[in-house]
Design a protein around this motif. Structure first.
Motif, PDB file in Angstrom:
ATOM      1  N   ARG A  19       1.333  -0.956   0.587  1.00 11.56           N
ATOM      2  CA  ARG A  19       0.149  -0.075  -0.109  1.00 11.56           C
ATOM      3  C   ARG A  19       0.164   1.106   0.040  1.00 11.56           C
ATOM      4  O   ARG A  19       1.941   1.481   0.833  1.00 11.56           O
ATOM      5  CB  ARG A  19      -0.689   0.453   1.362  1.00 11.56           C
ATOM      6  CG  ARG A  19      -2.129  -1.478   0.839  1.00 11.56           C
ATOM      7  CD  ARG A  19      -2.752  -1.130   2.667  1.00 11.56           C
ATOM      8  NE  ARG A  19      -3.550  -1.892   2.035  1.00 11.56           N
ATOM      9  CZ  ARG A  19      -3.409  -3.207   2.852  1.00 11.56           C
ATOM     10  NH1 ARG A  19      -2.842  -3.577   3.314  1.00 11.56           N
ATOM     11  NH2 ARG A  19      -4.962  -4.268   2.731  1.00 11.56           N
ATOM     12  N   TYR A  20       0.784   2.090  -1.048  1.00  5.08           N
ATOM     13  CA  TYR A  20       1.036   3.344  -0.694  1.00  5.08           C
ATOM     14  C   TYR A  20       0.548   4.656  -0.300  1.00  5.08           C
ATOM     15  O   TYR A  20      -0.697   4.987  -0.424  1.00  5.08           O
ATOM     16  CB  TYR A  20       2.059   4.059  -2.518  1.00  5.08           C
ATOM     17  CG  TYR A  20       2.753   5.015  -2.514  1.00  5.08           C
ATOM     18  CD1 TYR A  20       3.506   4.830  -2.059  1.00  5.08           C
ATOM     19  CD2 TYR A  20       1.818   6.254  -2.194  1.00  5.08           C
ATOM     20  CE1 TYR A  20       3.992   6.254  -1.811  1.00  5.08           C
ATOM     21  CE2 TYR A  20       2.274   7.354  -2.802  1.00  5.08           C
ATOM     22  CZ  TYR A  20       3.434   7.663  -2.805  1.00  5.08           C
ATOM     23  OH  TYR A  20       3.922   8.425  -2.977  1.00  5.08           O
ATOM     24  N   ASN A  21       1.578   4.922   0.820  1.00  9.62           N
ATOM     25  CA  ASN A  21       0.363   6.004   1.239  1.00  9.62           C
ATOM     26  C   ASN A  21       1.689   7.579   1.699  1.00  9.62           C
ATOM     27  O   ASN A  21       2.661   7.450   2.596  1.00  9.62           O
ATOM     28  CB  ASN A  21       0.297   5.217   2.856  1.00  9.62           C
ATOM     29  CG  ASN A  21      -0.843   7.186   3.726  1.00  9.62           C
ATOM     30  OD1 ASN A  21      -0.318   7.566   3.280  1.00  9.62           O
ATOM     31  ND2 ASN A  21      -1.251   6.182   4.596  1.00  9.62           N
ATOM     32  N   ARG A  22       1.344   8.752   1.455  1.00 10.99           N
ATOM     33  CA  ARG A  22       2.480   9.310   0.380  1.00 10.99           C
ATOM     34  C   ARG A  22       2.938   9.822   2.420  1.00 10.99           C
ATOM     35  O   ARG A  22       3.960  10.361   2.333  1.00 10.99           O
ATOM     36  CB  ARG A  22       1.634  10.523   0.188  1.00 10.99           C
ATOM     37  CG  ARG A  22       3.121  11.819  -0.281  1.00 10.99           C
ATOM     38  CD  ARG A  22       2.403  12.764  -1.164  1.00 10.99           C
ATOM     39  NE  ARG A  22       3.179  13.617  -1.215  1.00 10.99           N
ATOM     40  CZ  ARG A  22       3.197  14.701  -2.163  1.00 10.99           C
ATOM     41  NH1 ARG A  22       1.821  15.161  -2.930  1.00 10.99           N
ATOM     42  NH2 ARG A  22       3.648  15.702  -2.126  1.00 10.99           N
ATOM     43  N   ASP A  23       2.016  10.492   3.467  1.00 13.12           N
ATOM     44  CA  ASP A  23       1.955  10.674   4.486  1.00 13.12           C
ATOM     45  C   ASP A  23       2.723  10.084   5.233  1.00 13.12           C
ATOM     46  O   ASP A  23       3.826  10.486   5.945  1.00 13.12           O
ATOM     47  CB  ASP A  23       0.966  11.603   5.515  1.00 13.12           C
ATOM     48  CG  ASP A  23      -0.160  12.058   3.933  1.00 13.12           C
ATOM     49  OD1 ASP A  23       0.812  12.992   3.874  1.00 13.12           O
ATOM     50  OD2 ASP A  23      -1.124  12.187   4.508  1.00 13.12           O
ATOM     51  N   GLU A  24       2.547   8.808   5.276  1.00 10.72           N
ATOM     52  CA  GLU A  24       3.033   7.657   6.177  1.00 10.72           C
ATOM     53  C   GLU A  24       5.255   8.259   5.817  1.00 10.72           C
ATOM     54  O   GLU A  24       5.826   7.356   6.614  1.00 10.72           O
ATOM     55  CB  GLU A  24       3.198   6.159   6.482  1.00 10.72           C
ATOM     56  CG  GLU A  24       1.824   6.168   7.059  1.00 10.72           C
ATOM     57  CD  GLU A  24       0.848   4.569   7.370  1.00 10.72           C
ATOM     58  OE1 GLU A  24       2.316   3.737   7.150  1.00 10.72           O
ATOM     59  OE2 GLU A  24      -0.634   4.199   7.314  1.00 10.72           O
ATOM     60  N   ARG A  25       4.827   7.739   4.118  1.00  7.92           N
ATOM     61  CA  ARG A  25       6.308   7.473   3.366  1.00  7.92           C
ATOM     62  C   ARG A  25       7.385   8.840   3.761  1.00  7.92           C
ATOM     63  O   ARG A  25       8.503   8.992   4.355  1.00  7.92           O
ATOM     64  CB  ARG A  25       6.487   7.454   1.911  1.00  7.92           C
ATOM     65  CG  ARG A  25       7.588   7.201   1.106  1.00  7.92           C
ATOM     66  CD  ARG A  25       7.676   6.973   0.252  1.00  7.92           C
ATOM     67  NE  ARG A  25       6.664   7.741  -0.945  1.00  7.92           N
ATOM     68  CZ  ARG A  25       7.677   9.495  -0.875  1.00  7.92           C
ATOM     69  NH1 ARG A  25       8.232   9.610  -0.986  1.00  7.92           N
ATOM     70  NH2 ARG A  25       6.498  10.356  -1.991  1.00  7.92           N
ATOM     71  N   LYS A  27       7.203  11.230   6.648  1.00 11.26           N
ATOM     72  CA  LYS A  27       6.722  10.679   8.114  1.00 11.26           C
ATOM     73  C   LYS A  27       8.613  10.592   8.183  1.00 11.26           C
ATOM     74  O   LYS A  27       9.298  10.965   9.378  1.00 11.26           O
ATOM     75  CB  LYS A  27       6.867   9.966   8.473  1.00 11.26           C
ATOM     76  CG  LYS A  27       5.975  10.200  10.119  1.00 11.26           C
ATOM     77  CD  LYS A  27       4.918   9.395  10.976  1.00 11.26           C
ATOM     78  CE  LYS A  27       3.361   9.530  10.115  1.00 11.26           C
ATOM     79  NZ  LYS A  27       2.754   8.146  10.884  1.00 11.26           N
ATOM     80  N   ASN A  28       8.998   9.584   8.024  1.00 11.62           N
ATOM     81  CA  ASN A  28      10.562   9.274   8.288  1.00 11.62           C
ATOM     82  C   ASN A  28      11.199   9.178   7.407  1.00 11.62           C
ATOM     83  O   ASN A  28      12.666   9.148   7.459  1.00 11.62           O
ATOM     84  CB  ASN A  28      10.430   7.724   8.018  1.00 11.62           C
ATOM     85  CG  ASN A  28       9.637   6.862   8.577  1.00 11.62           C
ATOM     86  OD1 ASN A  28       8.721   6.858   9.877  1.00 11.62           O
ATOM     87  ND2 ASN A  28       8.841   5.539   8.285  1.00 11.62           N
ATOM     88  N   ARG A  34      10.534  16.576   3.027  1.00 12.90           N
ATOM     89  CA  ARG A  34      10.214  16.813   3.598  1.00 12.90           C
ATOM     90  C   ARG A  34       9.116  18.567   3.407  1.00 12.90           C
ATOM     91  O   ARG A  34       7.524  19.020   2.367  1.00 12.90           O
ATOM     92  CB  ARG A  34       9.333  16.613   4.549  1.00 12.90           C
ATOM     93  CG  ARG A  34       9.143  15.208   5.226  1.00 12.90           C
ATOM     94  CD  ARG A  34       8.784  15.529   6.738  1.00 12.90           C
ATOM     95  NE  ARG A  34      10.359  15.378   7.600  1.00 12.90           N
ATOM     96  CZ  ARG A  34      10.242  15.233   9.060  1.00 12.90           C
ATOM     97  NH1 ARG A  34       9.584  15.603   9.612  1.00 12.90           N
ATOM     98  NH2 ARG A  34      11.269  15.167   9.204  1.00 12.90           N
TER      99      ARG A  34
END
Length: 182
Positions: A19-25, A27-28, A34
């Protein structure tokens, strides 16, 4: 199209789901990444890139110095076989062919026309060898009217490396020098 294709997995295991989640990616991700995605950081574009940091300024300065050196060297190097007296231009070439050295001095005046007065041109040609000694000396003359004319001479090749010429016209004197092309 390929969503329903089973890519293979061991029995009794669930298939891996990506699953691709831009916000989670993000975040790290590092702060600079950012900032870029938030639009806070605009990259430098165009010619400004050349002086943004020390390395780029050094490369730019090196390029400018190199181009200036090449330009100055070619200007100085070409002016020896080319010279002008008033509006008359003299261009000397010399080359070796079958144990002889040929010298051609092209004379041109772009301002002259058929009504222009004739100009007497005298040339003293010196053939110089490896030891910087004059091997042979020839004198040439010409009455120039208009257009393009040439003074031409030749000499036997005794290890001649250079041809120096003193050109006299309109009570002025200029020097031409050309290396012998082999």
């Amino acid at each position: 199209m390929f969503e329903e294709v089973d890519e293979g997995h061991a029995e009794n295991e669930e298939p891996v789901v990506f699953r691709y989640n831009r916000d989670e990616r993000l975040k790290n991700a590092p702060q600079i990444v950012r900032d870029y995605y938030d639009g806070k950081m605009n990259p430098v574009r165009g010619i400004k890139v050349l002086w943004v940091n020390k390395g780029n300024r050094f490369i730019l300065l090196s390029m400018v110095v190199f181009i200036a050196f090449v330009w100055i060297f070619t200007t100085i190097n070409n002016t020896r076989s080319f010279n002008t007296i008033n509006s008359l231009t003299f261009d000397q070439t010399s080359f070796a062919f079958q144990e002889e050295i040929y010298v051609n001095i092209k004379i041109e005046d772009k301002k002259a026309d058929e009504k222009s007065p004739p100009v007497k041109i005298e040339a003293e040609v010196h053939f110089i060898n490896n030891d910087n000694q004059v091997i042979e000396k020839k004198e040439l003359s010409l009455i120039y009217r208009n257009g393009t004319e040439s003074l031409t001479t030749k000499a036997t090749d005794y290890d001649i490396i250079r041809v120096d010429t003193i050109v006299r016209a309109m009570d002025k004197e200029k020097e031409l020098t050309s290396a012998v092309k082999r």
